[in-house]
Write an enzyme that holds these catalytic residues in place. Structure first.
Site, short mmCIF file in Angstrom:
data_model
loop_
_atom_site.label_atom_id
_atom_site.label_comp_id
_atom_site.label_asym_id
_atom_site.label_seq_id
_atom_site.Cartn_x
_atom_site.Cartn_y
_atom_site.Cartn_z
CE1 TYR A 183 58.45 -36.27 74.92
CE2 TYR A 183 57.38 -35.01 73.20
CZ TYR A 183 57.64 -36.22 73.80
OH TYR A 183 57.09 -37.37 73.29
C1 LIG Z 1 52.27 -37.13 76.02
C2 LIG Z 1 51.92 -38.25 77.00
C3 LIG Z 1 52.79 -39.45 76.71
C4 LIG Z 1 52.20 -37.73 78.43
O1 LIG Z 1 51.85 -38.72 79.37
P1 LIG Z 1 50.92 -38.37 80.64
O2 LIG Z 1 51.08 -39.48 81.59
O3 LIG Z 1 49.55 -38.05 80.17
O4 LIG Z 1 51.51 -36.99 81.19
P2 LIG Z 1 52.72 -36.57 82.15
O5 LIG Z 1 53.61 -37.71 82.53
O6 LIG Z 1 53.37 -35.40 81.52
O7 LIG Z 1 51.98 -36.11 83.44
C5 LIG Z 1 50.67 -35.62 83.43
C6 LIG Z 1 50.40 -34.57 84.48
O8 LIG Z 1 51.11 -34.84 85.68
C7 LIG Z 1 51.45 -33.60 86.29
N1 LIG Z 1 52.91 -33.55 86.43
C8 LIG Z 1 53.83 -34.19 85.70
N2 LIG Z 1 55.07 -33.92 86.15
C9 LIG Z 1 54.92 -33.09 87.17
C10 LIG Z 1 55.84 -32.46 88.03
N3 LIG Z 1 57.17 -32.66 87.91
N4 LIG Z 1 55.35 -31.67 88.99
C11 LIG Z 1 54.03 -31.47 89.10
N5 LIG Z 1 53.11 -32.05 88.31
C12 LIG Z 1 53.55 -32.85 87.35
C13 LIG Z 1 51.01 -32.51 85.42
O9 LIG Z 1 49.77 -32.04 85.89
C14 LIG Z 1 50.83 -33.19 84.08
O10 LIG Z 1 49.80 -32.66 83.32
P3 LIG Z 1 50.04 -31.44 82.32
O11 LIG Z 1 51.11 -31.87 81.34
O12 LIG Z 1 48.72 -31.29 81.66
O13 LIG Z 1 50.46 -30.27 83.12
C15 LIG Z 1 50.42 -38.65 76.90
O14 LIG Z 1 49.61 -37.58 77.32
C16 LIG Z 1 50.01 -39.11 75.51
O15 LIG Z 1 50.11 -40.29 75.19
N6 LIG Z 1 49.50 -38.18 74.67
C17 LIG Z 1 49.01 -38.50 73.36
C18 LIG Z 1 50.05 -39.10 72.45
C19 LIG Z 1 51.26 -38.20 72.30
O16 LIG Z 1 51.14 -37.00 72.12
N7 LIG Z 1 52.44 -38.84 72.34
C20 LIG Z 1 53.68 -38.17 72.13
C21 LIG Z 1 53.85 -38.05 70.66
S1 LIG Z 1 55.47 -37.47 70.29
#
Ligand SMILES: CC(C)(COP(=O)(O)OP(=O)(O)OC[C@H]1O[C@@H](n2cnc3c(N)ncnc32)[C@H](O)[C@@H]1OP(=O)(O)O)[C@@H](O)C(=O)NCCC(=O)NCCS
Length: 202
Positions: free
Chosen positions: A172
């Site tokens: 976010y």
């Molecule tokens: C929160 C959630 C939806 C994020 O989805 P995700 O696919 O795991 O994560 P992201 O799309 O942010 O990308 C993961 C990684 O890609 C990389 N990345 C993403 N965008 C990037 C960018 N612009 N540049 C470089 N690396 C990037 C990062 O390493 C990132 O990991 P980090 O956040 O640990 O640094 C997921 O982790 C999840 O379901 N979590 C549990 C439930 C939750 O919390 N839901 C939200 C409740 S409000």
């Protein structure tokens, strides 16, 4: 179902899901939610009626990430590994009323509150199965969900965590979401939440 990403290998396809498609996959979607949030087994049964009701709301949109079955069979055989949805916020909604009351107690004026809550998309759920996390799927889903939305802004709530140190918070913040309310307690839930928001388009 309308694919938005092509897939060469076993990378998930990000697709928009109609309300009917989402309903057909409701149990799968809820299982991802329970696994991603680390909630106890059974939580999905409490949540199902609410997610079902959300499908009827004005401006509802859902997206999912599907891993194809690998044998060239139909979309229906693909496995859902991530899901997100939301809808247009409106004054009769419980979440809207809670946030309005939180803003009032934090000293925002009525005019400011009307601007924040006047025209927004509520990002209600965003979950990636733990096995599929860490590959930017969450970001892809979020961007797809907010593409060409007619609302002026987007709001969401997420649990507070120390130092904003989890994937949801990093995602976010990376996408420019700012504080609207912090350490807010929704009625009936003791956990502190943050309400975050930003303008649209992203
Ligand atoms: C929160 C959630 C939806 C994020 O989805 P995700 O696919 O795991 O994560 P992201 O799309 O942010 O990308 C993961 C990684 O890609 C990389 N990345 C993403 N965008 C990037 C960018 N612009 N540049 C470089 N690396 C990037 C990062 O390493 C990132 O990991 P980090 O956040 O640990 O640094 C997921 O982790 C999840 O379901 N979590 C549990 C439930 C939750 O919390 N839901 C939200 C409740 S409000």
């Amino acid at each position: 179902m309308r694919p938005v990403d092509t897939n060469a290998d076993q990378t998930p396809l990000v697709v928009e899901l109609s309300a009917t498609e989402f309903r057909d996959r409701l149990h799968e979607a809820l299982s991802i939610y329970v696994a991603a949030m680390g909630y106890p087994h059974g939580t999905e049964y409490h949540r199902a009626p609410m997610w079902n009701e959300h499908l009827q709301r004005s401006g509802w949109r859902g997206v999912g990430a599907l891993v194809p079955a690998g044998d060239g069979s139909t979309d229906n055989a693909a496995r859902l590994v991530a899901v997100a949805y939301g809808y247009r916020g409106a004054p009769e909604q419980w979440w809207h009323q809670q946030v309005r009351s939180g803003l009032r107690h934090t000293g925002w004026t009525r005019d400011q509150i009307d601007v924040i809550l006047g025209n927004y998309f509520e990002l209600t759920e965003l979950h990636v199965h733990p096995d599929a996390q860490g590959h930017r799927l969450g970001e892809t889903l979020l961007l797809r969900l907010l593409e060409r939305r007619p609302e002026r802004g987007v709001l969401l709530s997420t649990p507070e965590v120390a130092d904003e140190d989890n994937r949801a918070w990093r995602l976010y913040r990376r996408l420019g979401f700012r504080d609207v309310l912090r350490h807010f307690r929704f009625a009936g839930d003791n956990r502190p939440f943050a309400v975050l928001g930003r303008g649209l388009p992203l």
